[in-house]
Design an enzyme around this catalytic site. Sequence first.
Site, PDB file in Angstrom:
ATOM      1  N   ARG A   1       0.833  -1.210   0.000  1.00 22.88           N
ATOM      2  CA  ARG A   1       0.000   0.000   0.000  1.00 22.88           C
ATOM      3  C   ARG A   1       0.872   1.267   0.000  1.00 22.88           C
ATOM      4  NH1 ARG A   1      -0.465   4.674   2.719  1.00 22.88           N
ATOM      5  NH2 ARG A   1       0.042   3.577   4.642  1.00 22.88           N
ATOM      6  N   ASP A   2       1.528   1.544   1.112  1.00 24.74           N
ATOM      7  CA  ASP A   2       2.323   2.785   1.198  1.00 24.74           C
ATOM      8  C   ASP A   2       3.456   2.744   0.179  1.00 24.74           C
ATOM      9  OD1 ASP A   2       3.001   5.254   2.171  1.00 24.74           O
ATOM     10  OD2 ASP A   2       3.472   4.622   4.196  1.00 24.74           O
TER      11      ASP A   2
ATOM     12  N   HIS B   1       5.748   4.724  12.568  1.00 26.74           N
ATOM     13  CA  HIS B   1       5.694   4.635  11.096  1.00 26.74           C
ATOM     14  C   HIS B   1       6.679   5.673  10.564  1.00 26.74           C
ATOM     15  CE1 HIS B   1       3.198   4.201   7.279  1.00 26.74           C
ATOM     16  NE2 HIS B   1       3.801   5.349   7.035  1.00 26.74           N
TER      17      HIS B   1
ATOM     18  N   HIS C   1       9.269   7.200   7.793  1.00 25.72           N
ATOM     19  CA  HIS C   1       9.792   7.276   6.424  1.00 25.72           C
ATOM     20  C   HIS C   1      11.278   7.645   6.539  1.00 25.72           C
ATOM     21  CE1 HIS C   1       6.168   6.864   3.824  1.00 25.72           C
ATOM     22  NE2 HIS C   1       5.588   7.033   4.996  1.00 25.72           N
TER      23      HIS C   1
ATOM     24  N   CYS D   1       4.738   9.436  -0.408  1.00 23.10           N
ATOM     25  CA  CYS D   1       3.333   9.803  -0.194  1.00 23.10           C
ATOM     26  C   CYS D   1       2.923  10.772  -1.292  1.00 23.10           C
ATOM     27  CB  CYS D   1       3.132  10.437   1.181  1.00 23.10           C
ATOM     28  SG  CYS D   1       1.448  11.032   1.425  1.00 23.10           S
TER      29      CYS D   1
ATOM     30  N   ASN E   1       9.076   4.223   3.119  1.00 20.77           N
ATOM     31  CA  ASN E   1       9.150   3.877   4.538  1.00 20.77           C
ATOM     32  C   ASN E   1      10.510   3.266   4.801  1.00 20.77           C
ATOM     33  OD1 ASN E   1       6.216   3.261   3.568  1.00 20.77           O
ATOM     34  ND2 ASN E   1       6.083   3.705   5.738  1.00 20.77           N
TER      35      ASN E   1
END
Length: 306
Positions: A15-16, A207, A209, A240, A249
């Site tokens: 996803r990310d 979380h 990055h 993002c 990430n």
Amino acid sequence: MALPSKVKIVEVGPRDGLQNEKQSVPTATKVELIRRLGDAGLKSIEATAFVSPRWVPQMADAADVMAKIEHREGIAYSVLVPNMKGFEAALAAGAKEIAVFGAASETFSQKNINCSIAESLERFRPVVAAAREADIKVRGYVSCVLGCPWEGEIKPTAVAEVAWALFDMGCHEVSLGDTIGSGTPDATKVMIEAVAKRMPLKKMAGHFHDTWGMAIANIYASLELGLSVFDASVGGLGGCPYAAGASGNVATEDVVWLLRGLGIETGIDLAKLADTAGWISQELGRETQSKVARALLAKKAASLAA
Ligand code: HMG
Ligand code: MG
């Protein structure tokens, strides 16, 4: 404080990691990525996002991804949901875990989900209630916890306020996102301590990055405070769409290597994970961002050549 003996890694690569990819990634590649991640021992995999395809075209195949992945016993395949429309689609697609995503920055909230922080919380409330009614676990995200691309510094108390609101409405875990990767270890600790005044530390996740190369240092700082859940992305994939310049990430392989060195078990097969990083990076036409994966793959190639 003693470091935690066990750490949960939430793999957010599908996803990310992929949401910001400019080239269209075939659904079959996403499905294969998720299969390989399961093979490598990941037990929590964020598979896709039920968001507007006009906002994030790469996630337009969310229902298809959910239909095609093998839903293995013991693996949670979660999906991102911004509103009731997304929730209904996720439910129809068989999702058992979802995540709502807010921000500690007003500007980021507007750019990312087209509403204020207060409006987003009101939007999430019925989603969380409906999910809990359907026995679906909900995770909450807070973006921009250590800085915003538009507003700059973000107050730790602002992060704590949103994190608490998500926890209070029924999120089982709140993931604190350094969306632009600008945080440093001391700032990370100050932010976590502020949030821990409002909600249990055991319900928080980190979380990070790696845009500024600080993600592993920030994870170590978080571990020192007792945080034991971290999001990571295979091969350091990602960025993002609403945070220009944000890199991926922290790479899952780098986190596993750090934890292994600290004697903290994750149950993840690092060799299989590095192979997966090599494979997906090749599929996307680039070298893996993970230094650990690069080192492991180089070592493997050398031993095969010997
Ligand atoms: P909006 O334009 O205000 O929504 O967008 P709307 O309710 O006015 O609807 C507009 C159109 O979108 C309508 O279609 C709706 O049906 C459709 P039309 O009638 O015009 O054809 N729509 C949807 N379609 C599919 N799924 C949905 C959905 N909702 C409405 N769920 C909205 C508001 C929230 C939908 C939009 O802004 C959006 O989808 N944003 C998602 C952005 C996103 O995915 N960002 C990346 C994830 S967050 C992140 O990466 C950070 C994180 O990793 C942590 C960190 O690092 O900080 C989590
Ligand atoms: Mg993120």
